[in-house]
Design a protein around this motif. Structure first.
Motif, short mmCIF file in Angstrom:
data_model
loop_
_atom_site.label_atom_id
_atom_site.label_comp_id
_atom_site.label_asym_id
_atom_site.label_seq_id
_atom_site.Cartn_x
_atom_site.Cartn_y
_atom_site.Cartn_z
N VAL A 144 -7.02 2.64 4.05
CA VAL A 144 -7.18 1.24 3.68
C VAL A 144 -8.32 0.63 4.49
CG1 VAL A 144 -6.08 -1.02 3.64
CG2 VAL A 144 -4.76 1.03 3.07
N ALA B 202 6.02 0.51 -3.79
CA ALA B 202 5.33 -0.62 -3.19
C ALA B 202 6.19 -1.87 -3.15
CB ALA B 202 4.05 -0.91 -3.97
N GLN C 163 -5.97 -9.03 -2.53
CA GLN C 163 -5.21 -7.78 -2.58
C GLN C 163 -4.41 -7.67 -1.28
OE1 GLN C 163 -7.06 -3.75 -2.49
NE2 GLN C 163 -6.16 -3.56 -4.52
N ARG D 225 -6.50 -7.32 2.23
CA ARG D 225 -7.79 -6.64 2.24
C ARG D 225 -8.95 -7.60 2.06
NH1 ARG D 225 -8.70 -2.04 -1.73
NH2 ARG D 225 -10.37 -1.59 -0.26
N CYS E 246 -1.52 -5.75 1.21
CA CYS E 246 -1.05 -4.42 1.59
C CYS E 246 0.32 -4.42 2.23
CB CYS E 246 -2.04 -3.78 2.57
SG CYS E 246 -3.76 -3.82 2.04
N TRP F 129 -0.64 -8.54 5.58
CA TRP F 129 -1.85 -7.72 5.75
C TRP F 129 -2.59 -7.77 4.43
CZ3 TRP F 129 -2.92 -3.93 9.90
CH2 TRP F 129 -4.14 -3.25 9.71
N MET G 180 -1.98 2.16 7.69
CA MET G 180 -3.11 1.84 6.82
C MET G 180 -4.26 2.82 7.02
SD MET G 180 -2.02 -0.71 5.09
CE MET G 180 -0.74 -1.97 5.18
N ASP H 120 -2.13 3.34 -2.79
CA ASP H 120 -2.50 3.37 -1.38
C ASP H 120 -3.34 2.18 -0.92
OD1 ASP H 120 -1.10 5.72 -1.12
OD2 ASP H 120 -2.86 7.01 -1.19
N ARG H 121 -3.42 1.14 -1.75
CA ARG H 121 -4.19 -0.04 -1.37
C ARG H 121 -3.34 -1.32 -1.43
NH1 ARG H 121 -6.42 3.64 0.11
NH2 ARG H 121 -8.62 4.26 -0.12
N GLY H 122 -2.49 -1.44 -2.41
CA GLY H 122 -1.66 -2.62 -2.50
C GLY H 122 -1.72 -3.28 -3.86
N ALA I 247 0.87 -1.18 0.00
CA ALA I 247 0.00 0.00 0.00
C ALA I 247 0.91 1.23 0.00
CB ALA I 247 -0.92 -0.02 1.21
N HIS J 255 -1.20 -2.84 -9.34
CA HIS J 255 -1.04 -1.98 -8.17
C HIS J 255 -2.13 -0.93 -8.11
CE1 HIS J 255 0.72 1.41 -5.77
NE2 HIS J 255 0.95 0.38 -4.97
#
Length: 512
Positions: free
Chosen positions: A248, A60, A217, A118, A219, A116, A243, A82-84, A53, A79
């Motif tokens: 996130v 990343a 997804q 999502r 992170c 980590w 996060m 900011d999320r991964g 993320a 990608h």
């Protein structure tokens, strides 16, 4: 201009490697995570720390500890800022640059590894682990609703019941006989488990473990030496603050809407209708490039008729194909269930269930519509299946198994993905070859529902990420190529119906 706030030396070294440079506010967020890790004695115990993320694809993939950076092990992971990184459960996977045997802090009886993610839903297999072999694996939420992992040990152990796979999940080995599970910094399970193997000499994969791909997804990734319970709590708090600063959150839940059937058309009886003047049996539907329809004629009792070819308007029978005409074994008189067109070579693939001494299995049968012959020996699958769809983008055959899993196969019958869990009574599937309403080209539709009961159509995006579902009203249970049909065991009727062109509301944020 005010001078930039001072950051830790470790942060400064990391920021200097980022392209493009991290904005000042982002730099402060990064430094807070680094500082918390350093002050708690965590930083020195870590071999690898990756925060997917990030503000750019390059940033990343950077190892925050300064070791070799991560990369793509296969496919084309996507990608999201900011999320991964998103991996599709087919051929995508991330190589975090971590080979356990080459690590410094990570040792046979003193190690930890965490992720980590999502994805809150269940995983059919471990999304993280050694790409071959099973000495290391991590599944934040397995199909049985438990966290599960293996770390240089003799077996997979669980960390207790979970209701989501979102967040930081870590397996930690504090000694030669114990394995612990930490979920969001809290100890959730401690198991007796011997460290039976030395650290693996193959790399760890994210999105691929033991040669099986799993979507999701991701992170963050971390690996290194064992941590104390207090250090795990600090690590989670530091990563969560990072996060939270980026916004996130778990991947969105599926949104379902109800749609009604707007048009019906009755199929001709053919030579073996379920009941006279009620239409032929339908257990699969596909159309060739000439616009002709192929209808699987599966029945609840054994019958040599496998499928029928109809005219483009579906009113006239052009040909019927039984076991004798196709040159297949009499043991294949079980239902022909599921059919799809492979546009790359214009052949049709269908699923035929086998009875006799080798019963309990389904076969992929390849049919040439030009010569009207079976063009290759039937291919046995593991277990029985109901639906099949050719995916021209992934170049695979998606198969709906009776066990409630969606699995990708290549043309030789080799499994190419993990099993994606499906709803109860899932049976047919189809890949959209054009846009229809809000259904996009490349989406996969899977139908589910008991005969005679309300059914559902579940939608996955082109990379097999859940996109939504359509709830059917009372009478329809299966669909293919935008045509919904029912088959009632009670009355023996088989009909088709076209939808209105509006389908399920697409999830607003499928991968974002």
């Amino acid at each position: 201009m005010a001078p930039a706030p001072a950051v830790r030396a470790e942060t400064a070294a990391l920021l200097a490697r980022m392209t493009p440079p991290a904005p000042p506010q982002r730099a402060s967020v990064i430094d807070a995570l680094v500082a918390a890790s350093v002050d708690a004695g965590i930083w020195s115990r870590i071999d690898r720390l990756l925060l997917f993320a990030a503000h750019s694809p390059q940033a990343a993939l950077l190892d925050w500890k300064g070791g070799g950076d991560a990369g793509f092990g296969g496919g084309a992971p996507r990608h999201i800022v900011d999320r991964g990184y998103w991996v599709d459960g087919h051929d995508d996977w991330i190589d975090p640059g971590f080979v356990p045997a080459a690590a410094v802090q990570f040792q046979r009886s003193s190690a930890m590894l965490g992720i980590w993610g999502r994805k809150s839903d269940r995983n059919p297999a471990s999304p993280v682990g050694t790409i071959t072999g099973t000495t290391i694996s991590l599944n934040p939420r397995a199909s049985s609703d438990v966290s599960a992992g293996r770390l240089n040990g003799s077996a997979v152990v669980t960390g207790g019941t979970v209701t989501t796979g979102y967040g930081l999940v870590v397996v930690d080995r504090p000694g030669s006989g114990t394995l612990r599970h930490f979920i969001d910094g809290v100890l959730k399970g401690e198991n007796t488990n011997a460290s039976a193997s030395n650290p693996a000499s193959v790399q760890v994969g994210i999105g691929r473990a033991n040669a099986v791909a799993v979507d999701g997804q991701f992170c963050a990734f971390v690996a290194g030496d064992t941590l104390t319970a207090a250090q795990h709590a600090v690590l989670h708090q530091a990563v969560r603050r990072y996060m939270d600063a980026l916004g996130v959150a778990p991947l969105p839940a599926v949104v379902a809407t109800t749609r009604a059937v707007t048009e019906w058309s009755t199929l001709p009886d053919g030579s073996a209708p379920i009941a006279t003047e009620r239409g032929m049996a339908v257990t699969g539907l596909a159309r060739d490039l000439a616009g002709r329809w192929y209808v699987d004629n599966g029945r609840t009792t054994r019958h040599p008729l496998l499928f029928t070819r109809l005219s483009p308007d579906r009113t006239m029978i052009e040909a019927e194909f039984d076991l004798t005409r196709l040159g297949l074994s009499a043991d294949m008189a079980e239902p022909c269930q599921g059919i799809t067109l492979d546009r790359s070579d214009r052949h049709l693939w269908m699923l035929v269930k086998l009875s006799g001494p080798d019963g309990g299995a389904s076969h992929l049968v390849r049919f040439d519509p030009v010569s009207e012959t079976v063009s290759a020996p039937p291919i046995a699958l593991a277990g029985t299946a109901n639906g099949v769809a050719h995916d021209p983008v992934a170049d695979c055959l998606w198969v709906v198994h009776d066990t409630g899993e969606l699995v990708a196969y290549d043309r030789s019958g080799t499994i190419r993905s993990g099993g994606t869990p499906l709803p109860a009574n899932a049976d047919q599937c189809v890949i959209a070859d054009r846009r229809y309403g809000d259904i996009m080209t490349g989406e996969l539709l899977v139908t589910a529902g008991a005969n005679g009961a309300a059914g559902t159509i579940h939608r996955w995006g082109p990379s097999i990420a859940i996109a939504g579902s359509i709830m059917a009203d009372g009478s329809w249970s299966r669909s293919i190529r935008w045509t919904v049909r029912t088959r009632s065991k009670a009355c023996g009727s088989t009909m088709t119906a076209s939808g209105s062109g509006t389908t399920a509301q697409r999830t607003r944020e499928r991968r974002n």
